[in-house]
Design a protein around this motif. Sequence first.
Motif: not given
Length: 109
Positions: A46-54, A56-57, A79-81, A93-96
């Motif tokens: 599974v991948a669960l990621r947050i994206y901005n409207l541009a 970009q993850a 964010d990641e940092q 976005r959930l990818e399974a």
Amino acid sequence: MVLDQITAVAEERTTLPNAVALLPNFPNPFNGGTLIPLALPEAGGVALRIYNLAGQAVRTLVSGALPAGRHQVVWDGRDEQGRELGSGVYLVRLEARSGVLTRKLLMVK
């Protein structure tokens, strides 16, 4: 009381979801953090990621195997940092293995 009679918890059955689901986050809009519920009909990557409207993850919340069932993931609006992101609309976005789903999140500060 006889120990054999205490079986309600042991016999409780939970049903697995029929399909992958990315349920509405709570609260939405949010400030500081939000809970993202999801359901998986089968175990797997599974991948669960947050994206901005541009597109970009900005943060990966889950990347790896999860068991089948219902799960809840918290996003703290960073964010990641570890930097706080600004107010606005974000996409989760959930990818399974059994599907890909996307939802809008609204962060207000």
